[in-house]
Motif scaffolding. Structure first.
Motif, PDB file in Angstrom:
ATOM      1  N   LEU A  81       4.664   1.778  -4.089  1.00 49.16           N
ATOM      2  CA  LEU A  81       4.452   3.018  -4.849  1.00 49.16           C
ATOM      3  C   LEU A  81       5.801   3.686  -5.093  1.00 49.16           C
ATOM      4  CD1 LEU A  81       1.311   4.731  -3.252  1.00 49.16           C
ATOM      5  CD2 LEU A  81       1.448   2.875  -4.897  1.00 49.16           C
ATOM      6  N   ASP A  95       3.983   8.189  -5.815  1.00 50.08           N
ATOM      7  CA  ASP A  95       2.526   8.052  -5.739  1.00 50.08           C
ATOM      8  C   ASP A  95       1.918   7.242  -6.893  1.00 50.08           C
ATOM      9  OD1 ASP A  95       0.310   8.703  -3.971  1.00 50.08           O
ATOM     10  OD2 ASP A  95      -0.511   9.833  -5.652  1.00 50.08           O
ATOM     11  N   ARG A  96       2.745   6.499  -7.616  1.00 48.21           N
ATOM     12  CA  ARG A  96       2.206   5.591  -8.636  1.00 48.21           C
ATOM     13  C   ARG A  96       2.628   4.175  -8.306  1.00 48.21           C
ATOM     14  NH1 ARG A  96       1.116   8.334 -13.634  1.00 48.21           N
ATOM     15  NH2 ARG A  96       1.390  10.559 -13.293  1.00 48.21           N
ATOM     16  N   SER A 117      -4.117  -6.123   2.813  1.00 47.65           N
ATOM     17  CA  SER A 117      -3.903  -4.970   3.683  1.00 47.65           C
ATOM     18  C   SER A 117      -2.475  -4.455   3.523  1.00 47.65           C
ATOM     19  CB  SER A 117      -4.170  -5.345   5.146  1.00 47.65           C
ATOM     20  OG  SER A 117      -5.528  -5.659   5.326  1.00 47.65           O
ATOM     21  N   THR A 118      -1.508  -5.387   3.478  1.00 42.95           N
ATOM     22  CA  THR A 118      -0.115  -4.999   3.291  1.00 42.95           C
ATOM     23  C   THR A 118       0.092  -4.405   1.898  1.00 42.95           C
ATOM     24  OG1 THR A 118       0.530  -6.773   4.779  1.00 42.95           O
ATOM     25  CG2 THR A 118       2.261  -5.867   3.376  1.00 42.95           C
ATOM     26  N   VAL A 161      -1.761  -2.392   0.578  1.00 45.39           N
ATOM     27  CA  VAL A 161      -2.462  -1.092   0.665  1.00 45.39           C
ATOM     28  C   VAL A 161      -3.661  -1.011  -0.284  1.00 45.39           C
ATOM     29  CG1 VAL A 161      -0.501   0.171   1.622  1.00 45.39           C
ATOM     30  CG2 VAL A 161      -0.768   0.146  -0.847  1.00 45.39           C
ATOM     31  N   GLN A 211      -6.793  -0.643   0.054  1.00 42.73           N
ATOM     32  CA  GLN A 211      -7.811   0.400   0.250  1.00 42.73           C
ATOM     33  C   GLN A 211      -7.339   1.778  -0.212  1.00 42.73           C
ATOM     34  OE1 GLN A 211      -7.390  -2.176   2.240  1.00 42.73           O
ATOM     35  NE2 GLN A 211      -9.435  -3.052   2.186  1.00 42.73           N
ATOM     36  N   TYR A 212      -6.033   1.911  -0.435  1.00 42.91           N
ATOM     37  CA  TYR A 212      -5.465   3.200  -0.841  1.00 42.91           C
ATOM     38  C   TYR A 212      -5.399   3.349  -2.367  1.00 42.91           C
ATOM     39  CZ  TYR A 212      -3.987   3.469   4.044  1.00 42.91           C
ATOM     40  OH  TYR A 212      -3.983   3.506   5.417  1.00 42.91           O
ATOM     41  N   GLU A 259      -5.550   0.807 -10.481  1.00 40.38           N
ATOM     42  CA  GLU A 259      -4.306   0.362  -9.846  1.00 40.38           C
ATOM     43  C   GLU A 259      -4.454  -1.055  -9.304  1.00 40.38           C
ATOM     44  OE1 GLU A 259      -2.364   4.585  -8.262  1.00 40.38           O
ATOM     45  OE2 GLU A 259      -3.904   3.604  -7.061  1.00 40.38           O
ATOM     46  N   LEU A 286     -15.181   0.154   0.732  1.00 45.01           N
ATOM     47  CA  LEU A 286     -16.282   0.611   1.572  1.00 45.01           C
ATOM     48  C   LEU A 286     -17.646   0.375   0.937  1.00 45.01           C
ATOM     49  CD1 LEU A 286     -15.000   4.065   2.882  1.00 45.01           C
ATOM     50  CD2 LEU A 286     -15.128   1.908   4.136  1.00 45.01           C
ATOM     51  N   ARG A 331       1.550   8.166   1.089  1.00 46.77           N
ATOM     52  CA  ARG A 331       1.328   9.150   2.138  1.00 46.77           C
ATOM     53  C   ARG A 331      -0.146   9.146   2.481  1.00 46.77           C
ATOM     54  NH1 ARG A 331       5.794  12.521   2.906  1.00 46.77           N
ATOM     55  NH2 ARG A 331       4.526  13.963   4.085  1.00 46.77           N
ATOM     56  N   PRO A 332      -0.551   9.336   3.736  1.00 43.46           N
ATOM     57  CA  PRO A 332       0.226   9.873   4.854  1.00 43.46           C
ATOM     58  C   PRO A 332       1.041   8.840   5.631  1.00 43.46           C
ATOM     59  CG  PRO A 332      -2.028   9.514   5.569  1.00 43.46           C
ATOM     60  CD  PRO A 332      -1.967   9.134   4.111  1.00 43.46           C
ATOM     61  N   LEU A 333       1.096   7.576   5.182  1.00 49.73           N
ATOM     62  CA  LEU A 333       1.868   6.581   5.926  1.00 49.73           C
ATOM     63  C   LEU A 333       3.357   6.877   5.800  1.00 49.73           C
ATOM     64  CD1 LEU A 333      -0.010   3.300   4.889  1.00 49.73           C
ATOM     65  CD2 LEU A 333      -0.395   4.729   6.912  1.00 49.73           C
TER      66      LEU A 333
END
Lengths: 296, 296
Positions: free
Chosen positions: A13, A16-17, A43-44, A46, A48-49, A54, A78, A273-275
């Protein structure tokens, strides 16, 4: 399917893009280094984020940059309807297969996990990799659950956590898994810290965070294991030990981000974020370890 | 703020779409029964499974149906930018406060949890409730973490897991928590199975799944505790015991869904797949227990 080294790059990112150009560089670099497949977003990456759009753009760009290297698209979410939407987008984008982790907020029962995989495999004809990640989900696959899920159509491989122990231990673990899953299902392990042992023990696939950011080193390590080049394998694992020791407590995603940021592969802090990333001392350790491995 | 009984209704789905009318009935029913606040969408309201637009519509409808009862909007999400978007929508919708659970996929460090709350409280002036849910997230609040987060501006209350033990045990637990959080921060507990004890021990808020689906019973229970009516309290808790024993192993969301489905408050299976409801025997137990409580 998906045997060998499968690289799981970041989905970087910037403000945040998703930085598709940076993602493209990581994928192209992995393909050029000789990985056997690329998994995005995992997972790496991201997954799920990210939003549906995207995620779709990540898969489209990866397919464009990977050349002949097959792309495995992470579809976990989910809600089953979102999982199916991601699978649809992956098929449209030309992914060679799909990777499904049973993500949960409300902890899933075994029947719910099987139901999720059944809903997907009934509707989506793409080759599917079953993904267990005990660190990030509340789902631990028992033998019974693994057997039920891998008996479903279109399942071609499993991604299970790396096994501790020596080569004999991991060989025994693989032999046990062979009694649990159908013969046509490949057995792969994640957990870069356990990779050298798993490769020597004959794992079908190394699902690798390292290969997403240090693909040359990862491919060398896998080839040394395959060729029985114990001296190179030992030198590489010794050099990488400080870096891999960070993965357990800090997570592969943070280590990969630190390396990518240090090398200019991404434009500044690249995690959502929040990572947060590693601290300065950890970054220095990871960078020095990666450089030592490249000097082997 | 948000003292008393806070009801957390389901966000019922029908054919994978939020059924706003059913949500409206649940909120209106809770308000009519005399709950002190309504929390939507919370964990029971499957917040993490919903899109931004679905979440926004749930809050808007709840505010419309709740009358004078304040609405607390759940804003938790994996990515801070999504959390902030939900907070923005909650403010626009007229929510009286926001509820933030530090959801994670990659497990969060304490510094990342504090960073998340700091990012939100710096930007959003709404009263904020800090929410610990060990069952559904990987975050357990130590005393140190709870102190750091509740020291931030706009924090008005905490939602911590119910404490086991008798009234003396829970009184001691509350006294300890009082030494950890600022005096102006209310201390509330979730976990309906522990509610009667917590209420007698003097908890500020009962964050209640039960009150989202059986609001009359929940309000009677809270009033019996407040008024020292031990006979009614004991009769209610005895009647509810079979239902509350299901919550631990099966999750409050599945129990609430079974009751709402049985009573026709929602239109058929109302949970997002891959979540399944209770099995037939469990449903019968929950229904009989709820009816026994209503006869007290």
């Amino acid at each position: 399917m998906f045997a060998g080294v499968s690289a799981f790059p970041l989905s970087p990112l910037h403000d945040d893009r998703v930085d598709a150009d940076a993602l493209g560089r990581l994928v192209a670099g992995a393909a050029a280094a000789g990985v056997d497949s690329v998994g995005v977003p995992g997972s790496t990456g991201v997954a799920q984020y990210l939003t549906r759009d995207e995620r779709r753009r990540v898969v489209v760009r990866a397919v464009a940059e990977a050349g002949d290297v097959p792309v495995l698209a992470g579809i976990g979410a989910l809600r089953t309807s979102d999982v199916l939407a991601h699978a649809h987008d992956a098929a449209e984008a030309g992914a060679a297969g799909i990777l499904l982790v049973p993500t949960s907020y409300h902890p899933l029962t075994d029947d719910e996990v099987v139901g999720l995989y059944a809903d997907v495999t009934e509707r989506v004809p793409l080759p599917l990799v079953v993904y267990e990640n005990r660190r990030t989900t509340s789902v631990a696959f028992t033998d019974d659950l693994l057997a039920r899920v891998t008996a479903l159509p279109h399942v071609v491989a499993v991604k299970v956590p790396g096994a501790p122990g020596d080569v004999a231990d991991v060989t025994a673990r693989l032999a046990h898994l062979r009694t649990v899953v159908p013969a046509h299902v490949g057995i792969g392990m994640s957990g870069d810290a356990f990779a050298a042992t798993a490769l020597v023990a004959g794992v079908d696939t190394w699902w690798s965070v390292l290969a997403g950011v240090l693909p040359g080193t990862a491919v060398r390590l896998a080839r040394a294991a395959r060729d029985g080049d114990a001296a190179t394998l030992s030198a590489l694992t010794d050099a990488l030990a400080p870096l891999l020791h960070l993965v357990g407590p800090r997570g592969g995603v943070r280590v990969a981000a630190a390396l990518a940021e240090h090398r200019g592969l991404v434009d500044g802090p690249c995690l959502p974020r929040p990572l947060h990333g590693l601290d300065a001392a950890e970054r220095a350790t990871a960078v020095a370890s990666a450089e030592a491995a490249e000097r082997v």
